[in-house]
Each structure stands twice: as structure tokens, then as C-alpha cells.
Scaffold this active site. Sequence first.
Site, mmCIF file in Angstrom:
data_model
loop_
_atom_site.group_PDB
_atom_site.id
_atom_site.type_symbol
_atom_site.label_atom_id
_atom_site.label_comp_id
_atom_site.label_asym_id
_atom_site.label_seq_id
_atom_site.Cartn_x
_atom_site.Cartn_y
_atom_site.Cartn_z
ATOM 1 N N GLU A 1 0.986 3.844 1.948
ATOM 2 C CA GLU A 1 1.533 4.203 3.255
ATOM 3 C C GLU A 1 2.703 3.304 3.637
ATOM 4 O OE1 GLU A 1 -3.048 4.631 3.780
ATOM 5 O OE2 GLU A 1 -1.671 3.494 2.527
ATOM 6 N N HIS B 1 0.851 -1.186 0.000
ATOM 7 C CA HIS B 1 0.000 0.000 0.000
ATOM 8 C C HIS B 1 0.893 1.244 0.000
ATOM 9 C CE1 HIS B 1 -4.030 -1.676 1.732
ATOM 10 N NE2 HIS B 1 -3.512 -2.483 0.805
ATOM 11 N N CYS C 1 -6.226 2.063 5.770
ATOM 12 C CA CYS C 1 -6.896 0.811 6.130
ATOM 13 C C CYS C 1 -6.337 0.346 7.484
ATOM 14 C CB CYS C 1 -6.628 -0.231 5.044
ATOM 15 S SG CYS C 1 -4.938 -0.851 5.032
ATOM 16 N N CYS D 1 -2.471 -0.313 7.429
ATOM 17 C CA CYS D 1 -1.659 0.905 7.369
ATOM 18 C C CYS D 1 -1.794 1.735 8.637
ATOM 19 C CB CYS D 1 -2.029 1.711 6.137
ATOM 20 S SG CYS D 1 -1.598 0.847 4.604
#
Length: 154
Positions: free
Chosen positions: A56, A54, A84, A87
Site C-alpha cells: 500500500e 508495504h 495493517c 497502511c
Amino acid sequence: MLTQQELFMEEALHLAREAAAAGEVPVGCVIVRDGEIVGRGRNRREEKQATASHAEMEAIAEANSRLGTWRLEDCELYVTLEPCPMCAGAILNARIRRVWYGARDEAMGACGGVTNLYMEAFPNRPALVGGILEEPCRGVLADFFAALRQKKEG
């Protein structure tokens, strides 16, 4: 004239657009310390076939490497989509002091969209600010998914 926060979110939006161009869900992230970007990331799950790729996570890894530490307590994170749970957990563990996000994520958001991990009794919880350049952040996602639907229909 854009605020400093909007300027950093613009950089995250640039990364989100790069992700979209590469066929990834368009999420971009930057990590800032003392007014300087020390980490950049964009979604790369399809490219790497890795769940944890992801935006992040990529930005945190780059900031860790660049700063030579896992502790990012003097850093702020800017991301185009609400983090999410994975993260949000990484942000907690990195001790990032503030999270700025653009669009809320009603499906997977862990900062208010579905739940808010930062309201729990974890140590080193970051301050949270949502809605930074929300419309452009939401727009890049809407355009991406509309193009996907159109491709499937056509």
C-alpha cells in the site's frame, strides 16, 4: 465474467505473485482513479530492508508522484490483504475514498481483523469492502508460507 473490482484485484494479485517470486510476503496493491490504475505496489521490505515498504505504501507513493498531489480523495485502493495499522493510517492521511481488500489479516489487520481504524472518528474515513477474490488472495499467502515451512524443514 469478472466485475470491475475483481479485475483491479486481479492486477493486485499479479503484483502479489511478483512479490512471492522475489521472496517477499505476497501482497499487492493498486490505486485507481476514474477507472485507471495510477499507482502500483508490492511488498519490498526484504529487498529494501525498509519497514514501510508495504504494498500500500509503495502504491500510494507512486500515485502521489504520478498525480502530483498527496491528496488521493478521488481514488480507490485495492489490496490483496487487509491493511495493517501503518497502511490504514497512510490511507486515512491520503484521503483515499474506498478500500477494497481480499483476505482478512487476523494477525495485523486494522480494518476488522484485529481492530478497525475506520470506525474511529477520523475525518475522511474510507468506505471499506472486504472479501474481493478472497480465496485467491488467501491462497497466494498460504502457498508462500507453506513453501517457507517446507524449505525450513527440508
